[in-house]
Design a protein around this motif. Structure first.
Motif, PDB file in Angstrom:
ATOM      1  N   ARG C  18       0.804  -1.225   0.000  1.00 24.05           N
ATOM      2  CA  ARG C  18       0.000   0.000   0.000  1.00 24.05           C
ATOM      3  C   ARG C  18       0.838   1.277   0.000  1.00 24.05           C
ATOM      4  O   ARG C  18       0.519   2.247  -0.667  1.00 24.05           O
ATOM      5  N   TYR C  19       1.926   1.263   0.767  1.00 21.76           N
ATOM      6  CA  TYR C  19       2.743   2.471   0.878  1.00 21.76           C
ATOM      7  C   TYR C  19       4.013   2.317   0.057  1.00 21.76           C
ATOM      8  O   TYR C  19       4.268   1.261  -0.505  1.00 21.76           O
ATOM      9  N   GLU C  20       4.787   3.368   0.004  1.00 21.54           N
ATOM     10  CA  GLU C  20       5.965   3.384  -0.866  1.00 21.54           C
ATOM     11  C   GLU C  20       7.053   2.419  -0.400  1.00 21.54           C
ATOM     12  O   GLU C  20       7.910   2.048  -1.169  1.00 21.54           O
ATOM     13  N   ASP C  21       7.005   2.085   0.879  1.00 24.02           N
ATOM     14  CA  ASP C  21       8.052   1.228   1.428  1.00 24.02           C
ATOM     15  C   ASP C  21       7.394   0.171   2.307  1.00 24.02           C
ATOM     16  O   ASP C  21       6.446   0.480   3.023  1.00 24.02           O
ATOM     17  N   TYR C  23       8.241  -1.189   4.984  1.00 23.75           N
ATOM     18  CA  TYR C  23       8.306  -0.992   6.431  1.00 23.75           C
ATOM     19  C   TYR C  23       7.058  -0.286   6.969  1.00 23.75           C
ATOM     20  O   TYR C  23       6.697  -0.449   8.134  1.00 23.75           O
ATOM     21  N   SER C  24       6.408   0.507   6.118  1.00 23.01           N
ATOM     22  CA  SER C  24       5.206   1.202   6.555  1.00 23.01           C
ATOM     23  C   SER C  24       4.096   0.227   6.936  1.00 23.01           C
ATOM     24  O   SER C  24       3.113   0.616   7.560  1.00 23.01           O
ATOM     25  N   ALA C  25       4.248  -1.030   6.568  1.00 19.18           N
ATOM     26  CA  ALA C  25       3.219  -2.017   6.897  1.00 19.18           C
ATOM     27  C   ALA C  25       3.290  -2.460   8.352  1.00 19.18           C
ATOM     28  O   ALA C  25       2.367  -3.111   8.851  1.00 19.18           O
ATOM     29  N   ILE C  26       4.363  -2.105   9.054  1.00 19.41           N
ATOM     30  CA  ILE C  26       4.523  -2.615  10.424  1.00 19.41           C
ATOM     31  C   ILE C  26       3.376  -2.141  11.314  1.00 19.41           C
ATOM     32  O   ILE C  26       2.737  -2.951  12.001  1.00 19.41           O
ATOM     33  N   ILE C  27       3.120  -0.843  11.315  1.00 21.49           N
ATOM     34  CA  ILE C  27       2.096  -0.322  12.232  1.00 21.49           C
ATOM     35  C   ILE C  27       0.717  -0.922  11.932  1.00 21.49           C
ATOM     36  O   ILE C  27       0.085  -1.477  12.835  1.00 21.49           O
ATOM     37  N   PRO C  28       0.234  -0.864  10.688  1.00 15.33           N
ATOM     38  CA  PRO C  28      -1.073  -1.487  10.440  1.00 15.33           C
ATOM     39  C   PRO C  28      -1.097  -2.981  10.776  1.00 15.33           C
ATOM     40  O   PRO C  28      -2.114  -3.492  11.266  1.00 15.33           O
ATOM     41  N   PRO C  56      13.401  -7.256   9.957  1.00 15.47           N
ATOM     42  CA  PRO C  56      14.085  -7.802  11.136  1.00 15.47           C
ATOM     43  C   PRO C  56      13.272  -7.664  12.427  1.00 15.47           C
ATOM     44  O   PRO C  56      12.589  -6.664  12.631  1.00 15.47           O
ATOM     45  N   HIS C  57      13.401  -8.683  13.267  1.00 19.83           N
ATOM     46  CA  HIS C  57      12.704  -8.706  14.559  1.00 19.83           C
ATOM     47  C   HIS C  57      12.941  -7.442  15.366  1.00 19.83           C
ATOM     48  O   HIS C  57      12.028  -6.867  15.926  1.00 19.83           O
ATOM     49  N   HIS C  59      13.736  -4.565  14.535  1.00 18.41           N
ATOM     50  CA  HIS C  59      13.089  -3.374  13.999  1.00 18.41           C
ATOM     51  C   HIS C  59      11.597  -3.348  14.353  1.00 18.41           C
ATOM     52  O   HIS C  59      11.067  -2.326  14.791  1.00 18.41           O
ATOM     53  N   VAL C  63       9.566  -0.604  16.874  1.00 22.91           N
ATOM     54  CA  VAL C  63       8.315   0.087  16.543  1.00 22.91           C
ATOM     55  C   VAL C  63       7.242  -0.254  17.583  1.00 22.91           C
ATOM     56  O   VAL C  63       6.575   0.629  18.121  1.00 22.91           O
TER      57      VAL C  63
END
Lengths: 421, 496, 157
Positions: C18-21, C23-28, C56-57, C59, C63
């Motif tokens: 959904r997002y450009e990167d 990593y942005s998927a972590i929060i959702p 990585p764990h 990371h 968050v």
């Protein structure tokens, strides 16, 4: 006098949906904007004197001008991580007029040449997220978002990102870190976001109210917008008023408006007819004003700066004579201690130290030298860190002590609050 | 190339350089914890405050690019007070447990407290309690109360090893460095985090509590662990060597070294060393001075018709030059190169570690080539198998750990009628050899290692551990006829 | 061993794109885990997410522990979050929290015996004109008083 520019239709439920919004002139300014050149829009915004409504008050057009002039891809981010204690106007804006923000963002995106934008909404504002997501869907369906908007040839994609509980993400580079899927820790400047922001690409971050206001600058022109406000503080501003007034709420008034008038006219005066003691005029990080200063204050960037405080996010907290300033400072410091991201040493260690000292005073264990120590700790946290959170803890500390010193001394001497017996 | 003035000293720096780099160039002191030349800029410790003419706000030197004509200083009262306060902030929650801290004596907090301390603690409140003695992995221990959250170690695992084991969890003054459960810090470079930790938060399991650093002396030399040739500082005292740490060399190892290399000091210590010459006789093993054993070897070799020499890549170029010369002159051209791990010999992990676990293979090959010696290992095997070799002299490895084929090779060598092993270290596999002659370790001698890239690097000579042990140079002189061995013990460290 | 539902995994997959990167998927994704895991994110869930995303764990853990809306231990069915920041504390939010904890027989952060409630003090909810403000899961409740709180609790089954 309220000046309802942005908030004219906030009480109208139909304004939330696309049809209702359009029936009140919605998306008309987008069409106007598409007839202009992007640089013309930037110029109008510069001329309008619009300043960032999130807290720092930086001139919006100037900020946009920092972007590189080449065609490098760039992002537009809307800062809706409204977290400064006392502030709730962005929530009202997103929930009462989501399309107003979307329209403002498309125009702004067009002006700065961005084709991809996000609204970063604080995690607690689930209603805002739902309402925005629905409005974005409507806007896509109606051709206001996506490819070749209204035949203009301009493509613009917009999405929402939901935060997860961190005040620091309201700091623009903290927000960028968070959007990048990291801890919301502010980034070193330089480079500034306009050069290297989200994913190291040029990025503009503007507050909800700032972006929404762009629509009205297009509608009324720079001169029309400048009819409101003062020379250095043009336009209207939404104030979140809370505390000891009869009618707390969000009020839009021209900048330069008298603070006493805001209290007495818009907010129906002091609760239970009590006496005013103090006002925090710009969110909990703004230095506090005494009642006497409040009497002289006008709500604009320059007057409050002259008084040693700031307009901030426009969160006005009214404090009456029954409140204990020592206890209030404890609450404020607890917040900044809780929210310090922990990167920079003076803030990480200083926020906790400040809170502990004030807590020990409230617990009856204060020492007279603590007052001076609080001042010195605060003084040395100020301007020494990556972002302004350290200052946000230091400034209220120094102003509370400066202006209500006898309450602190009383608490230390007597082991109890001067006002609460 | 912008020029700026640092505390009144004009200095020219390369384009894009930061103010802290200008300070480094002038040797003007500037306090810093988070900045490290081998890592990205974090700008979080806030110690490197400077005053820049024309700017009312203090700036951090590590993130301020030098502009031409900039006038910068950090010796003003304003800067001194700011640094003093920043240090105070670093210390208010620090346990101040220097007496039991392994970092004492080389701790950044202690160092700057001397110059920037307030010497009067104003912190009357309770300190934040955090985790202590956290086992991060096989080699590293963490004390989060001592940690100043400079993030160097986290940046190291993110940027250098890209193994991402470390993170900073929680926020504000509850922040702690750590690993995720069951994901220990076990990468091959983990001990660099200990080196770059400016305080006593990360300590090495191998070194901690073994020696106070102020009882240690040190010298610079080249790591013996593989063909990378990392520059190192070796630490020792009268009881032996205690540790090695990397010395920056952009061309060779940057700022780092691997964990394997950290262990190579061990075999230089006395407990691993062969200390006397040993000759096998009918009556049993006879111990004698190394030089005496060498003289007997020479006499033994003089009757030999078919002698051969096996060399490992573990000696210096100077030794190879002289010894190959002397051997071939006296006994013929049978010289062979023992490759200890042919299958992984050319491996490279992308950072530093080389599959060739010898420090001077290139040096050896250059010497052999220079002498026109072309030999194949298969030849040697065949000659040994068919009993064609009368006396085999093997210049064996120092670091037995990287010679997995040691037992197998010694068995092969044993097919010669006589076997001589030149070795700095003891091994039970050598017990069947006719001669064992103690050699000096790389810590004890001068000379050159040529790394995999062909870069020639000089060893730094440390203290002598086994006083009469020989080098190949000494042995060459004996083989050439000299009976007088001058053992040079006037090395910088003297004799242990 | 925690594992996301098929829909949960689908959501993670969608958010990754959904997002450009990614990593942005972590929060959702952490929100989704919390929803499916009794209101909290366990270390096993971090393991699972790391496996699903290749992030990585450490990371994900950074968050997780940075944002206060993620819970690090189980919470009740209803997470009652009382704003105790400046304006709300002027209107007895702290007393309201203490009172509530006493009534439920729990300390802040604990789960009531029947599994229904967890009470937490939170920072400014952005509802200062309705102080004190309380958020129960995702729903705001305004101008809370001990009496209104009693009614609310009796309604939350």
């Amino acid at each position: 006098m309220e000046a309802k520019l942005l908030s004219e239709h906030y009480s109208d439920d139909s304004y939330i949906g696309l049809e209702g919004y359009k029936s009140k002139g919605g998306y008309a300014e987008l069409k106007t904007a598409f007839k202009m050149k992007p640089e013309e829009i930037i110029e109008v915004v510069k001329q309008s004197g619009l300043r960032g409504r999130g807290g720092a008050g930086f001139p919006t057009g100037v900020k946009w001008g920092f972007l590189p002039k080449n065609g490098e891809p760039r992002y537009l981010l809307c800062n809706a991580d409204e977290g400064e204690p006392g502030t709730f106007k962005d929530r009202v804006m997103m929930e009462r007029a989501p399309h107003q923000l979307i329209e403002g963002m498309i125009i702004s995106g067009f002006a700065v040449g961005s084709h991809k934008a996000y609204i970063y909404v604080r995690g607690e504002y689930m209603d805002s997220v739902r309402i925005l997501e629905k409005a974005i869907q409507e806007a896509y369906a109606a051709g206001y978002l996506g490819k070749n908007i209204l035949g203009s040839g301009f493509d613009f994609d917009l999405d929402v990102y939901r935060g997860a509980g961190a005040y620091i993400c309201g700091e623009e580079t903290g927000m960028i870190s968070s959007l990048e899927g990291k801890k919301g820790q502010p980034k070193l400047k330089p480079p500034f976001p306009a050069i290297q922001g989200y994913l190291k690409k040029p990025t503009i971050v503007n507050n909800v109210e700032t972006l929404a206001a762009v629509k009205y600058i297009i509608r009324d022109g720079a001169e029309g917008y400048r009819k409101y406000g003062t020379e250095k503080s043009a336009g209207t501003k939404l104030f979140s008023v809370s505390g000891d007034v009869n009618k707390p709420g969000v009020y839009e008034v021209p900048l330069g408006y008298s603070l006493m008038d805001l209290i007495n006219n818009e907010c129906g005066g002091m609760r239970e007819g009590r006496k005013l003691k103090a006002v925090i005029p710009g969110g909990s990080s703004a230095p506090v004003l005494t009642a006497e200063e409040t009497g002289r204050a006008t709500m604009d960037y320059e007057c409050l700066a002259e008084m040693g405080s700031m307009l901030g996010s426009g969160a006005v907290i009214i404090i009456d004579e029954t409140r204990c300033m020592v206890d209030m400072l404890k609450v404020i410091l607890h917040f900044y201690h809780h929210e310090s991201c922990g990167q920079c040493t003076p803030c990480r260690e200083g926020t906790g130290w400040l809170e502990k000292i004030v807590r020990s005073i409230v617990d009856g264990n204060g020492r007279l030298q603590d007052i001076d120590l609080l001042n010195r700790v605060a003084e040395n946290m100020k301007g020494r860190t990556i972002c302004a959170l350290s200052d946000a803890a230091a400034l209220p500390t120094m102003s509370f002590i400066q202006k209500f010193r006898e309450e602190f001394e009383f608490f230390i001497r007597e082991g109890r609050s001067q006002v609460k017996g | 190339m912008p020029k700026c003035t640092v505390n009144g000293i004009e200095v020219e720096v390369k384009d894009g350089a930061t103010v802290i780099e200008a300070f480094m160039k002038t040797n003007e002191s500037i306090a810093h914890y988070c900045w490290h030349p081998g890592l990205s800029v974090a700008g979080v410790c806030r110690m490197c405050m400077v005053e820049i003419e024309g700017n009312p706000r203090l700036q951090i030197a590590c993130n301020t690019p030098v502009q031409d004509g900039m006038v910068v200083y950090n010796n003003s009262e304003k800067v001194k007070e700011a640094v003093e306060w920043t240090l105070k902030f670093h210390l208010i929650n620090h346990p101040l447990d220097c007496p039991i801290c392994d970092q004492a004596g080389e701790c950044g907090l202690q160092e700057y407290y001397m110059s920037h301390g307030s010497y009067d603690s104003e912190m009357a409140e309770r300190k934040v309690k955090k985790h202590k003695v956290v086992d991060l992995g096989e080699k590293v221990v963490l004390d989060t109360e001592r940690c100043i959250l400079c993030s160097r170690c986290v940046r190291f695992t993110d940027e250098v090893t890209k193994t991402n084991e470390l993170g900073i969890f929680n926020r504000g003054d509850r922040s702690e460095i750590g690993t995720f459960e069951n994901r220990p810090l076990n990468n091959k470079y983990s001990l660099n985090t200990v080196d770059i930790c400016p305080v006593g938060a990360l300590t090495s399991k191998d070194f901690r509590f073994r020696q106070r650093v102020w009882f240690l002396k040190s010298f610079e030399t080249i790591c013996q662990g593989c063909s990378a040739g990392c520059n190192v500082q070796a630490y020792y005292n009268e009881n032996g060597f205690y540790r090695v740490k990397p010395v920056p060399n952009e061309e060779v190892n940057g700022h780092w070294m691997c964990d394997e290399g950290r262990d190579v000091y061990k075999f230089a210590n006395k407990e691993h060393r062969l200390v006397s010459g040993i000759k096998k006789e009918d009556s049993g093993l006879s111990h004698m001075a190394p030089g005496a054993a060498a003289v007997q070897l020479r006499e033994d070799l003089s009757d030999t018709k078919k002698a051969a020499l096996v060399l490992t890549g573990q000696y210096t170029t100077e030794e190879y030059l002289k010894f190959v010369d002397s051997f071939t002159k006296n006994y013929g051209n049978e010289v062979y190169h023992w490759i200890n791990n042919p299958k992984t010999f050319d491996d490279f992990d992308g950072i530093l570690l080389r599959g060739d676990k010898n420090p001077n293979t290139v040096g050896l090959l250059r010497v052999l080539e220079g002498k026109g010696i072309k030999s194949s290992w298969a030849d040697l095997e065949e000659k040994l198998n068919s009993g064609q070799i009368e006396h085999l002299v093997v210049a064996g490895p120092e670091n037995l750990a990287v010679f997995p084929d040691l037992e197998e090779k010694v068995t092969l060598f044993g097919q010669a009628q006589k076997l001589t092993v030149l070795t700095p270290v003891k091994s039970k596999f050598y017990e069947s050899a006719d001669y064992q002659i103690p050699m000096k370790s790389f810590m004890e001698k001068d000379g050159t290692f040529v790394n995999h890239k062909g870069i020639e690097q000089k060893l730094g000579r440390g203290p002598i551990v086994v006083s009469q042990a020989l080098t190949l140079l000494d042995l060459s002189m004996i083989l050439d006829g000299s009976d007088f061995i001058s053992v040079n013990s006037a090395s910088m460290g003297g004799s242990l | 061993m925690f594992e996301l539902s098929p829909e949960g995994k689908e959501l993670v997959k969608k958010e990754l794109a959904r997002y450009e990167d990614k990593y942005s998927a972590i929060i959702p994704s952490l929100y989704q885990i919390q929803k499916e895991n009794e209101g909290w994110v366990s270390p096993e869930a971090v393991d699972h997410l790391s496996e699903l995303t290749g992030i990585p764990h450490s990371h994900i853990n950074e968050v997780l522990k940075f944002y206060t809306m993620f819970n690090l231990k189980p919470t009740g069915k209803y997470h009652i979050q009382v704003c105790c920041n400046i304006t709300c504390s002027m209107f007895q939010a702290r007393e309201l929290t203490d009172d509530l904890c006493q009534k439920l027989g729990i300390k802040e952060g604990e789960v009531s015996e029947d599994g229904r409630f967890t009470v937490s003090r939170v920072e400014c909810l952005g509802s200062c004109d309705n102080a004190p403000a309380v958020q129960v899961n995702e729903t705001y409740h305004d101008n809370m008083t001990p009496e209104k709180m009693d009614t609310l609790i009796s309604e939350l089954k």
